[in-house]
Scaffold this active site. Structure first.
Site, PDB file in Angstrom:
ATOM      1  N   LYS A  69       0.836  -1.199   0.000  1.00  0.00           N
ATOM      2  CA  LYS A  69       0.000   0.000   0.000  1.00  0.00           C
ATOM      3  C   LYS A  69       0.868   1.245   0.000  1.00  0.00           C
ATOM      4  O   LYS A  69       1.853   1.332   0.742  1.00  0.00           O
ATOM      5  CB  LYS A  69      -0.923   0.040   1.223  1.00  0.00           C
ATOM      6  CG  LYS A  69      -1.867   1.244   1.225  1.00  0.00           C
ATOM      7  CD  LYS A  69      -2.777   1.269   2.428  1.00  0.00           C
ATOM      8  CE  LYS A  69      -2.048   1.779   3.660  1.00  0.00           C
ATOM      9  NZ  LYS A  69      -2.950   1.999   4.788  1.00  0.00           N
ATOM     10  N   ARG A 114     -10.121   0.298   8.069  1.00  0.00           N
ATOM     11  CA  ARG A 114      -9.423  -0.641   8.944  1.00  0.00           C
ATOM     12  C   ARG A 114      -8.883   0.047  10.193  1.00  0.00           C
ATOM     13  O   ARG A 114      -8.749  -0.578  11.238  1.00  0.00           O
ATOM     14  CB  ARG A 114      -8.353  -1.411   8.172  1.00  0.00           C
ATOM     15  CG  ARG A 114      -7.223  -0.613   7.523  1.00  0.00           C
ATOM     16  CD  ARG A 114      -6.101  -0.327   8.484  1.00  0.00           C
ATOM     17  NE  ARG A 114      -4.845  -0.089   7.816  1.00  0.00           N
ATOM     18  CZ  ARG A 114      -3.855   0.608   8.334  1.00  0.00           C
ATOM     19  NH1 ARG A 114      -3.987   1.196   9.522  1.00  0.00           N
ATOM     20  NH2 ARG A 114      -2.709   0.742   7.677  1.00  0.00           N
ATOM     21  N   GLN A 142     -11.204  10.451  10.507  1.00  0.00           N
ATOM     22  CA  GLN A 142     -10.961   9.247  11.285  1.00  0.00           C
ATOM     23  C   GLN A 142     -11.748   9.237  12.589  1.00  0.00           C
ATOM     24  O   GLN A 142     -12.174   8.178  13.060  1.00  0.00           O
ATOM     25  CB  GLN A 142      -9.471   9.057  11.565  1.00  0.00           C
ATOM     26  CG  GLN A 142      -9.121   7.764  12.293  1.00  0.00           C
ATOM     27  CD  GLN A 142      -9.710   6.510  11.674  1.00  0.00           C
ATOM     28  OE1 GLN A 142     -10.240   5.637  12.363  1.00  0.00           O
ATOM     29  NE2 GLN A 142      -9.645   6.402  10.346  1.00  0.00           N
ATOM     30  N   GLY A 226      -3.476   8.767  16.621  1.00  0.00           N
ATOM     31  CA  GLY A 226      -2.810   9.797  15.837  1.00  0.00           C
ATOM     32  C   GLY A 226      -1.303   9.732  15.744  1.00  0.00           C
ATOM     33  O   GLY A 226      -0.701  10.431  14.938  1.00  0.00           O
ATOM     34  N   THR A 227      -0.649   8.899  16.580  1.00  0.00           N
ATOM     35  CA  THR A 227       0.816   8.846  16.581  1.00  0.00           C
ATOM     36  C   THR A 227       1.286   7.581  15.873  1.00  0.00           C
ATOM     37  O   THR A 227       1.131   6.480  16.391  1.00  0.00           O
ATOM     38  CB  THR A 227       1.358   8.880  18.025  1.00  0.00           C
ATOM     39  OG1 THR A 227       0.951  10.099  18.643  1.00  0.00           O
ATOM     40  CG2 THR A 227       2.873   8.783  18.046  1.00  0.00           C
ATOM     41  N   ASP A 228       1.863   7.761  14.679  1.00  0.00           N
ATOM     42  CA  ASP A 228       2.333   6.614  13.918  1.00  0.00           C
ATOM     43  C   ASP A 228       3.761   6.812  13.421  1.00  0.00           C
ATOM     44  O   ASP A 228       4.244   6.034  12.605  1.00  0.00           O
ATOM     45  CB  ASP A 228       1.396   6.314  12.748  1.00  0.00           C
ATOM     46  CG  ASP A 228       1.248   7.505  11.797  1.00  0.00           C
ATOM     47  OD1 ASP A 228       1.854   8.566  12.058  1.00  0.00           O
ATOM     48  OD2 ASP A 228       0.530   7.361  10.792  1.00  0.00           O
ATOM     49  N   LYS A 232       5.355  12.736  16.465  1.00  0.00           N
ATOM     50  CA  LYS A 232       3.937  12.880  16.776  1.00  0.00           C
ATOM     51  C   LYS A 232       3.683  12.414  18.211  1.00  0.00           C
ATOM     52  O   LYS A 232       4.331  11.485  18.707  1.00  0.00           O
ATOM     53  CB  LYS A 232       3.083  12.060  15.808  1.00  0.00           C
ATOM     54  CG  LYS A 232       3.132  12.543  14.364  1.00  0.00           C
ATOM     55  CD  LYS A 232       2.178  11.724  13.491  1.00  0.00           C
ATOM     56  CE  LYS A 232       2.169  12.211  12.060  1.00  0.00           C
ATOM     57  NZ  LYS A 232       1.221  11.428  11.226  1.00  0.00           N
TER      58      LYS A 232
END
Length: 330
Positions: A69, A114, A142, A226-228, A232
């Site tokens: 992806k 997902r 989201q 929100g933290t990926d 962040k």
């Protein structure tokens, strides 16, 4: 060998939220059962006034499906300057037995679905059974998807919403009340919203002020979305000191997720992380053990979630004769 092309409208009508929740549960179980190969994802930050693009690759051994992806976000000028959305995604599916490309599909909707389903799986697994009140910190797309998913598994009685702008919160209130009939209170502060929560959802881009530990009442389940990636953050690291910490991926969350921050400040060690949600779903580790526990689900998002969800969509498309085929090889 033919390749199936699925456009965004095709994807949207080929799967329902409960199917996505099932696909995400399958993904978590597979990941914690050594049925997945999933390299670290790659993120590229583009120059200023643009955004970022991430690439996630996964191999699901049982299904013999490889997924790749590409997903971009943050391109706020796209609609005006380029005539395309500010966030876009594409998913490729390969038959792992031959590595033939079997499907190309729009991935922007899948990412939202997902991710929403991930929050719902965590609520189903870790929230108090009598949880009914949600606080939503962040009111974007989201945040709405989280409500769509969680609403499938429990009766939400009220939502307290906060965003950095009143306009965003007010639009969220109107949209949610129209779609679900759930009453939404626009909070005047994050503190006001968080203090009411049985379930706290954070869906900001992770670069504002934090949810403070002292605001969170005992028994709250936190869905940290929100933290990926590094840089962040949404939660006060002190929240982790006395909470049960469950992650989607230990390797990702300790390096790029919300959990990295308390680790970096030596508030917790890796031994203090309870485990992966797949381990809880498999029954290898307990979930919530008392109504007073604060549980934190740190979700960084995984390629295997895209894999199982996209494969379900592909199978539904084949069964229902949806999409258009084309050939790379004559």
């Amino acid at each position: 060998m033919k390749t199936l092309l699925l456009k965004k409208n095709d994807v949207g009508r080929l799967i329902g939220m409960m199917e996505v929740i099932g696909a995400v549960e399958e993904a978590y179980r597979a990941f914690s059962s050594d049925q997945v190969e999933q390299p670290d994802y790659i993120g590229i930050h583009l120059p200023s006034l643009r955004g970022e693009i991430d690439f996630k690759l996964g191999y699901y051994k049982v299904a013999e499906i490889i997924s790749m992806k590409a997903h971009s976000g943050g391109f706020t000028n796209n609609p005006v300057e380029h005539g395309v959305p500010n966030s876009m995604g594409t998913i490729l599916l390969f038959d792992a037995r031959s590595c033939a490309l079997i499907c190309i599909m729009d991935g922007s909707l899948i990412t939202g679905l997902r991710t929403g389903a991930a929050g719902a799986v965590s609520v189903k697994t870790l929230a108090r059974k009598n949880a009914r009140t949600i606080a939503s910190i962040g009111t974007g797309n989201q945040a709405r998807m989280q409500i769509r998913a969680i609403n499938e598994i429990l009766k939400i009685e009220e939502i307290h919403a906060w965003d950095s702008t009143y306009e965003s919160s007010s639009k969220y209130k109107a949209d949610i009340e129209r779609e679900f009939g759930i009453p939404v209170t626009v909070a005047t502060s994050k503190k006001e919203a968080v203090e009411r929560a049985d379930i706290l959802i954070t869906t900001t881009r992770g670069k504002g002020s934090l949810v403070e530990a002292e605001w969170v009442k005992p028994g709250t389940h936190i869905v940290a979305i929100g933290t990926d990636q590094r840089g962040k953050q949404e939660l006060d690291p002190e929240l982790f000191r006395n909470a049960k910490i469950i992650v989607d991926s230990l390797s990702q969350c300790t390096e790029k997720g919300e959990t990295w921050h308390p680790l970096n400040k030596n508030i917790i060690t890796k031994d203090d992380i309870h485990g992966e949600i797949g381990e809880v779903l498999l029954g290898r580790k307990p979930g919530r053990e008392s109504d007073d526990e604060i549980t934190i689900f740190d979700s960084t998002g995984m390629a295997i979630q895209d894999n199982t969800t996209a494969n379900k969509i592909y199978q539904n498309a084949i069964a229902n004769n949806v999409g258009a085929f084309f050939q790379f090889f004559e």
